[in-house]
Scaffold this active site. Structure first.
Site, mmCIF file in Angstrom:
data_model
loop_
_atom_site.group_PDB
_atom_site.id
_atom_site.type_symbol
_atom_site.label_atom_id
_atom_site.label_comp_id
_atom_site.label_asym_id
_atom_site.label_seq_id
_atom_site.Cartn_x
_atom_site.Cartn_y
_atom_site.Cartn_z
ATOM 1 N N HIS A 170 -29.542 -37.764 -6.378
ATOM 2 C CA HIS A 170 -30.935 -38.199 -6.262
ATOM 3 C C HIS A 170 -31.556 -37.315 -5.178
ATOM 4 O O HIS A 170 -31.187 -37.425 -4.003
ATOM 5 C CB HIS A 170 -31.030 -39.664 -5.837
ATOM 6 C CG HIS A 170 -30.550 -40.641 -6.858
ATOM 7 N ND1 HIS A 170 -31.399 -41.500 -7.531
ATOM 8 C CD2 HIS A 170 -29.303 -40.904 -7.329
ATOM 9 C CE1 HIS A 170 -30.697 -42.254 -8.357
ATOM 10 N NE2 HIS A 170 -29.421 -41.910 -8.248
ATOM 11 N N LYS A 228 -32.045 -36.904 -18.130
ATOM 12 C CA LYS A 228 -31.389 -38.124 -17.667
ATOM 13 C C LYS A 228 -32.068 -39.344 -18.264
ATOM 14 O O LYS A 228 -33.272 -39.543 -18.098
ATOM 15 C CB LYS A 228 -31.454 -38.198 -16.139
ATOM 16 C CG LYS A 228 -31.021 -39.541 -15.556
ATOM 17 C CD LYS A 228 -29.542 -39.840 -15.804
ATOM 18 C CE LYS A 228 -29.161 -41.224 -15.306
ATOM 19 N NZ LYS A 228 -29.376 -41.420 -13.873
ATOM 20 N N HIS A 253 -32.324 -43.285 -17.975
ATOM 21 C CA HIS A 253 -32.062 -44.305 -16.958
ATOM 22 C C HIS A 253 -32.703 -45.615 -17.372
ATOM 23 O O HIS A 253 -33.852 -45.652 -17.825
ATOM 24 C CB HIS A 253 -32.612 -43.869 -15.598
ATOM 25 C CG HIS A 253 -32.066 -44.660 -14.455
ATOM 26 N ND1 HIS A 253 -32.425 -45.969 -14.221
ATOM 27 C CD2 HIS A 253 -31.169 -44.332 -13.479
ATOM 28 C CE1 HIS A 253 -31.792 -46.415 -13.153
ATOM 29 N NE2 HIS A 253 -31.016 -45.436 -12.684
ATOM 30 N N HIS A 311 -27.618 -43.652 -17.891
ATOM 31 C CA HIS A 311 -27.395 -44.907 -17.168
ATOM 32 C C HIS A 311 -27.921 -45.974 -18.118
ATOM 33 O O HIS A 311 -29.128 -46.087 -18.312
ATOM 34 C CB HIS A 311 -28.169 -44.854 -15.844
ATOM 35 C CG HIS A 311 -28.263 -46.131 -15.085
ATOM 36 N ND1 HIS A 311 -28.178 -46.177 -13.715
ATOM 37 C CD2 HIS A 311 -28.474 -47.414 -15.466
ATOM 38 C CE1 HIS A 311 -28.340 -47.417 -13.291
ATOM 39 N NE2 HIS A 311 -28.522 -48.187 -14.353
ATOM 40 N N HIS A 320 -32.873 -50.301 -6.398
ATOM 41 C CA HIS A 320 -33.538 -50.578 -7.670
ATOM 42 C C HIS A 320 -34.781 -51.450 -7.512
ATOM 43 O O HIS A 320 -35.225 -52.077 -8.470
ATOM 44 C CB HIS A 320 -32.540 -51.178 -8.659
ATOM 45 C CG HIS A 320 -31.526 -50.168 -9.103
ATOM 46 N ND1 HIS A 320 -31.811 -49.205 -10.030
ATOM 47 C CD2 HIS A 320 -30.253 -49.944 -8.689
ATOM 48 C CE1 HIS A 320 -30.750 -48.435 -10.194
ATOM 49 N NE2 HIS A 320 -29.802 -48.862 -9.381
#
Length: 571
Positions: free
Chosen positions: A140, A221, A223, A250, A324
């Site tokens: 990240h 990605k 997610h 993810h 999150h």
């Protein structure tokens, strides 16, 4: 004239040779030297009264193209292919050869292309272990300071996404949009590591995804915080197949858009890299770990759960809430966090790594993981498994070479293969970028002695700069010349997509780093993960969370003590 030396004396002078064994740090892991490519009696040693002097080990009048820029003498090269004692030659920022360096006019068995001349610098590798620089595939990009922590730990390539401490980046490894891709490539141009960016892959239509790849993203990605639906998975994989980039995923912890079997169906046999495959970092609860048995899935772990200890579960809740954007006062947010933390699957993750069923290790930097601990956590996991499970049945000899090579591959060659970088980085092989890490055996896995980027020392253990010699305390990891100025661009790489190079987008960014296209990202499978290609039949009990591989219950005890920990980091 010959002189006999006992093994202990020889190792003290020239470093270990074939059959010698070395313990890694304070772990239970012992490696044994497989072969020695140097020549007994003609070893290269630098220093006063030593060998590498003009007319002796240093040649006069050799053609410049045959002379090395740098030689690392008598190093113990630890790579996924084996444990080799060798001189390592570097020319033009790349590994020229492994073998016997020196003066072919005066020494026996000098490897072609490994001539030492007046243009050659020397690093004494006697007694040191040399590995490839690490590849962290789950970054990240929250703060640029991560790069300095990473390289100080032995990681030289960072792959991931983000735009700084934005709420989206705190949770997801995505650099969304062509403008952000361009700006982040420009911003990271001064960081002394190789960089590759992942664009956002969550979309049910392909145009926005392809735009990011054509701007320079090396992958996409998916997610859950952006919505990892079966439609988004399919679209993202179609774009990746067309443009030859990797997809990292993810999955949906809450199982709102589908369960593990629905995501596996959406993969449709296509190559995909599953992040934090155990699930504490996110993914279908409680059974995302099932994907370790899928031949098209390239599974990795992030380091918050590595290895399973008495503190692992307690540590995770607060990390989840922060990363999150959850509200701990809301019951539904708390339930979301708690659903991801399962002792049983975390314990199984340890064993799956030891079996070679989870193929890669990464950090999840500042988003639950610690960027400077990929290497350390990998070896702590290996040590824990050695102590709890004993020697691997496939081991040969009184050593742990197979287990050591398996764990090394998890943060070097396997992420490089998965993301199309292995033609440049990931192993100690001729032709590859000379991103190399030298370790004292006693500090292996904790504190690198030297980190080379493109053949130049970029980070090192260094003492007081005002001292009369380099070694007075405090000796700490510090930036060296390879991490400064225009040397950064000359010794590091910006990995981009082939589409962005062919379209000319990235050439307009004014980057100092060399632009290198990733390739061969599609059509990969578990079979391509070196020493980590096990494909067990996976089962997860939805009530007890117990995990079985080929019918065998995967269970281990949490560790109360770890190696490479407090005794190495008192200051």
């Amino acid at each position: 004239m010959t002189r006999r030396m006992d093994r202990r004396q020889y190792a003290q002078v020239y470093g270990p040779t074939t059959g010698d064994r070395v313990r890694l740090g304070d772990t239970a892991l012992v490696l044994e030297v497989d072969r020695d490519l140097t020549v007994y009696g003609d070893e290269c040693v630098f220093g006063g009264g030593k060998v590498l002097r003009d007319g002796m080990g240093q040649a006069a009048g050799a053609p410049p193209e045959e002379v090395l820029d740098l030689v690392i003498t008598n190093a113990l090269v630890l790579d996924q292919g084996g444990v080799t004692k060798a001189d390592v030659g570097i020319r033009g920022g790349r590994i020229a050869a492994l073998g016997k360096a020196g003066n072919p006019d005066a020494m026996a068995g000098v490897t072609p292309g490994m001539t030492i001349g007046p243009g050659t610098e020397c690093i004494a590798g006697e007694g040191l272990i040399l590995t490839a620089g690490g590849v962290d595939s789950h970054i990240h990009f929250i703060s640029p300071q991560q790069a300095y922590e990473a390289i100080a730990s032995g990681v030289t390539t960072m792959l991931g996404g983000g735009t700084g401490p934005a709420t989206g980046t705190n949770a997801t490894t995505c650099t969304p949009g062509a403008r952000h891709v361009a700006l982040l490539l420009q911003a990271t141009d001064a960081l002394p590591v190789n960089i590759g960016l992942l664009g956002k892959g969550n979309a049910a239509s392909p145009e926005g995804l392809a735009e990011q790849v054509r701007a320079g993203a090396v992958g996409l990605k998916l997610h859950e915080d952006w919505g990892t639906t079966p439609a988004a998975i399919d679209t993202c994989l179609r774009v990746a197949d067309q443009l030859d980039v990797q997809v990292a995923i993810h999955t949906d912890t809450l199982n709102e858009s589908g369960c593990a079997e629905h995501s596996i169906a959406a993969f449709a046999g296509r190559t995909i890299h599953t992040f934090h495959t155990e699930g504490a970092g996110g993914g279908h609860a409680p059974d995302i770990i099932r994907v370790c048995g899928e031949p098209n899935v390239l599974p990795s772990s992030t380091n918050p759960t590595r290895p399973f200890t008495v503190n692992t579960v307690d540590e995770h809740l607060d990390m989840l809430v922060v990363c999150h954007h959850l509200d701990p006062s809301l019951p539904e947010d708390l339930a979301f966090a708690e659903s991801r933390i399962r002792r049983e699957t975390i314990a199984a993750e340890d064993v799956l790594h030891d079996l070679g069923a989870i193929s890669m290790m990464s950090s999840d930097s500042q988003a639950m993981g610690r960027v400077g601990e990929v290497v350390t956590r990998t070896w702590q996991t290996a040590d824990k498994m050695r102590r709890q499970r004993g020697r691997l049945p496939e081991e040969r000899g009184d050593n742990d070479n197979l287990r050591i090579r398996r764990y090394l591959a998890k943060y070097t060659i396997n992420p490089a293969v998965a993301h199309g970088l292995s033609h440049e980085v990931g192993s100690v092989e001729p032709g590859k970028l000379a991103d190399l890490v030298l370790w004292r055996p006693a500090l292996f896995g904790a504190k690198p002695e030297l980190v080379l980027k493109g053949g130049l020392i970029a980070w090192a253990q260094m003492g007081d700069a005002n001292a009369s010699i380099p070694t007075p305390q405090p000796v700490v990891a510090r930036p060296m010349f390879g991490a400064l100025g225009r040397a950064v661009g000359a010794t590091s790489v910006a990995f981009v997509s082939r589409a962005s190079l062919e379209g000319g987008a990235v050439q307009g960014y004014g980057l100092a780093k060399r632009l290198v296209a990733v390739h061969g990202c599609r059509g990969l499978g578990k079979k391509d993960m070196r020493l980590n290609d096990a494909l067990p039949r996976m089962e997860v009990d939805p009530e007890t969370y117990e995990v079985r591989a080929d019918g065998v219950l995967l269970r281990c005890e949490p560790a109360a003590r770890l190696p490479l920990a407090q005794r190495y980091f008192l200051f």
